[in-house]
Design an enzyme around this catalytic site. Structure first.
Site, PDB file in Angstrom:
ATOM      1  N   ARG A  22       0.831  -1.194   0.000  1.00 35.80           N
ATOM      2  CA  ARG A  22       0.000   0.000   0.000  1.00 35.80           C
ATOM      3  C   ARG A  22       0.864   1.241   0.000  1.00 35.80           C
ATOM      4  O   ARG A  22       1.958   1.241   0.568  1.00 35.80           O
ATOM      5  CB  ARG A  22      -0.888   0.013   1.249  1.00 35.80           C
ATOM      6  CG  ARG A  22      -1.894  -1.131   1.228  1.00 35.80           C
ATOM      7  CD  ARG A  22      -2.681  -1.215   2.483  1.00 35.80           C
ATOM      8  NE  ARG A  22      -1.829  -1.026   3.639  1.00 35.80           N
ATOM      9  CZ  ARG A  22      -2.178  -0.393   4.736  1.00 35.80           C
ATOM     10  NH1 ARG A  22      -3.373   0.106   4.848  1.00 35.80           N
ATOM     11  NH2 ARG A  22      -1.343  -0.268   5.733  1.00 35.80           N
ATOM     12  N   SER A  78       8.027  -5.523   6.215  1.00 34.88           N
ATOM     13  CA  SER A  78       7.697  -6.454   7.314  1.00 34.88           C
ATOM     14  C   SER A  78       8.379  -7.803   7.188  1.00 34.88           C
ATOM     15  O   SER A  78       7.723  -8.853   7.074  1.00 34.88           O
ATOM     16  CB  SER A  78       6.190  -6.622   7.393  1.00 34.88           C
ATOM     17  OG  SER A  78       5.610  -5.361   7.454  1.00 34.88           O
ATOM     18  N   ASP A  90       6.496  -3.751  10.510  1.00 37.83           N
ATOM     19  CA  ASP A  90       5.078  -3.414  10.746  1.00 37.83           C
ATOM     20  C   ASP A  90       4.728  -3.356  12.236  1.00 37.83           C
ATOM     21  O   ASP A  90       3.887  -2.562  12.663  1.00 37.83           O
ATOM     22  CB  ASP A  90       4.117  -4.358   9.993  1.00 37.83           C
ATOM     23  CG  ASP A  90       4.420  -5.831  10.193  1.00 37.83           C
ATOM     24  OD1 ASP A  90       5.405  -6.161  10.881  1.00 37.83           O
ATOM     25  OD2 ASP A  90       3.667  -6.670   9.656  1.00 37.83           O
TER      26      ASP A  90
HETATM   27  C1  BGC Z   1       8.098 -11.269   9.623  1.00 39.20           C
HETATM   28  C2  BGC Z   1       8.033 -10.070  10.539  1.00 39.20           C
HETATM   29  C3  BGC Z   1       6.676  -9.396  10.428  1.00 39.20           C
HETATM   30  C4  BGC Z   1       5.571 -10.411  10.646  1.00 39.20           C
HETATM   31  C5  BGC Z   1       4.181  -9.796  10.529  1.00 39.20           C
HETATM   32  C6  BGC Z   1       6.903 -12.175   9.850  1.00 39.20           C
HETATM   33  O1  BGC Z   1       6.893 -13.211   8.913  1.00 39.20           O
HETATM   34  O2  BGC Z   1       9.281 -11.986   9.827  1.00 39.20           O
HETATM   35  O3  BGC Z   1       9.068  -9.165  10.259  1.00 39.20           O
HETATM   36  O4  BGC Z   1       6.608  -8.390  11.393  1.00 39.20           O
HETATM   37  O5  BGC Z   1       5.685 -11.447   9.698  1.00 39.20           O
HETATM   38  O6  BGC Z   1       3.957  -9.217   9.301  1.00 39.20           O
END
Ligand code: BGC
Length: 499
Positions: free
Chosen positions: A108, A177, A230
């Site tokens: 997004r 993320s 995130d």
């Molecule tokens: C990632 C994280 C992320 C989480 C939620 C995980 O697979 O390693 O960095 O915060 O997913 O999105």
């Protein structure tokens, strides 16, 4: 009656007897097969048990692993990554900022205008774009070029001059993320991909720099002011609205948590100095592991067949990417060993054919005849003729998987509270004001928690159960919608070069 008549009557009696015997045998077999299906579900339920005692063991293990991960690099499966965020937004941020949120099959772009006082957002514009499977597994150049060109179109459309001086570089919050080793607030190296992404030439690269180069190529005059996970965006937005927010958890496609830690507790970086004395730590709890986690043969086979074997163990029991798949594995075995899903072995043997939203829809079917379950089986899995009692058993499997996931996530949250002395176990010395526990807010985001009410209820209930009635009222789990996007923009505002 003549001899012929007698013979006929005898033959009829024999035939009737034979039919009856076949019918009885069939019924016995089918009852046995039903019994097998029920036994499989019972076994699965026992293996997934999460008594409060077991959850407390998980709480302790989480707190211990947090200590270990902070003590030395590689000291735990919890990476406990630095973020260089030492001050969280407080509602006084002002101006128009952009954010880019990449973390799953969608990304997004956002433009947000902050009022400057009273935690007020004046405008909030968003565009959502799908990331194709090819981009998720292609090259870093393809991915970042695509992101930059989408961002450019968005900026050209939305940049209507509000609060912006032409030719002044705009600040961007970039939510990425995946596990990143941060070098500063605005740069960091990708450690590994999760959630089905696999772009090999991006691992080890500074993802903020990749984005900056792609933006330059498209002629975009923007600067990454904050590169964040995130969870960190969610904590920032949670704190923007409520300064008692000390941790954030995401339970969506993937799962993770971050929290505010004292820098002197981050032993692996001795001498780390910040103005506030605190720093947000990205735990990457998806990779947490403990022998106290109730693991079943279905979890083991899922892990064995995954592209990241022996990694993200907690995530594979908790998050949206996997819950439907665990259910599918149980149903497949039930189809193989009983006849409750007629002719379904083939259809149920396709990995990920039951996505978690489908599973949630079946689980939440509250019609007395489980009509929705029947419809989903027919429409999505092409399985028809499943009896009501078999549909009930299926819903029970969904319930077992969801309940275990929610309760384990709850134990993880209480583990964080324990580490920072907010679970009530440290007594009056820490985390209490005038004998009362301090109010503690945990911001939560992610489709599983926000959109799946059974999951949310199980999680909330388990947190209260573990904390006990004295402490639970002081701990508030607060949904922080769009924390990952808006949170990155508010961090761009807080760490802006124009501030
Ligand atoms: C990632 C994280 C992320 C989480 C939620 C995980 O697979 O390693 O960095 O915060 O997913 O999105």
């Amino acid at each position: 009656m003549g001899g012929a008549g007698l013979g006929l009557a005898a033959a009829c009696a024999v035939a009737t007897c034979a039919i009856a015997t076949v019918m009885v045998a069939h019924r016995v077999r089918s009852r046995r097969r039903w019994g097998r299906a029920v036994a499989l579900v019972r076994e699965f339920e026992e293996a997934c048990a999460t008594s409060v005692g077991r959850l407390r063991q998980v709480v302790d293990a989480m707190a211990v692993e947090m200590h270990a991960g902070l003590a030395s690099e590689g000291g735990s499966k919890l990476r406990m990554l630095l973020t260089f965020i030492d001050n969280l937004p407080d509602g006084s941020e002002e101006g128009t900022y952009y954010a880019l949120d990449l973390g799953g099959t969608n990304f997004r772009v956002l433009q947000i205008q902050f009022s400057g006082k009273g935690s007020m957002i004046l405008t909030h514009r968003v565009q959502r774009q799908q990331i194709s499977q090819e981009l998720m597994t292609g090259t870093r150049e393809e991915l970042f070029n695509f992101i930059a060109s989408t961002l450019k179109q968005f900026v050209q459309r939305e940049d209507d001059g509000i609060d912006q001086i032409p030719d002044v570089r705009k600040d961007l919050g970039f939510t990425f993320s995946f596990p990143v080793r941060q070098l500063s607030v605005s740069s960091g190296l990708l450690i590994k991909w999760t959630k089905g992404f696999s772009i090999k030439d991006a691992v080890g690269k500074d993802v903020a720099q990749c984005l900056t180069e792609a933006m330059l190529k498209t002629g975009l005059n923007m600067r990454v002011a904050a590169l964040v996970n995130d969870t960190v965006g969610t904590l920032a937005l949670g704190h923007y609205y409520d300064v008692d927010t000390v941790a954030a958890v995401i339970i969506g496609t993937g799962t993770n948590a971050c929290y505010l830690e004292r820098t002197d507790a981050i032993i692996k970086y001795q001498g780390l100095l910040t103005n506030s004395g605190d720093m947000v730590v990205n735990m990457e709890w998806g990779n947490f592991w403990s022998s106290h986690l109730p693991r079943t043969p279905y979890d083991i086979s899922l892990d064995d067949e995954s592209p990241n074997r022996n990694e993200q163990g907690f995530e594979k029991m908790i998050s949206g990417m996997y819950l439907g798949e665990i259910v599918r594995r149980v149903l497949q075995r039930m189809a193989e060993e009983s006849d409750i899903f007629p002719d379904a072995v083939q259809n149920l043997s396709v990995p990920f054919v039951i996505r978690t939203p489908l599973m949630a829809a079946m689980h939440e079917d509250d019609s007395p005849d489980l009509r929705e379950v029947g419809k989903i089986l027919e429409d999505h899995l092409k399985i028809s003729g499943v009896s009501l009692k078999a549909r009930r058993l299926l819903v029970r499997v969904c319930d077992i998987v969801t309940r275990r996931a929610a309760r384990l996530a709850a134990a993880g949250i209480v583990g964080i509270l324990k580490k920072i002395g907010r679970d009530g176990s440290a007594g009056v010395a820490s985390g209490r004001t005038k004998g009362k526990p301090r109010r503690t807010v945990v911001a939560v985001e992610g489709g599983l928690y926000v959109g799946y009410s059974m999951f949310r209820e199980y999680l909330n209930e388990a947190v209260a159960e573990i904390l006990g009635e004295e402490v639970a009222p002081y701990v508030c789990l607060r949904v922080c919608e769009d924390g990952s996007g808006t949170g990155a923009a508010v961090l761009a505002a807080a760490y802006s070069s124009n501030r």
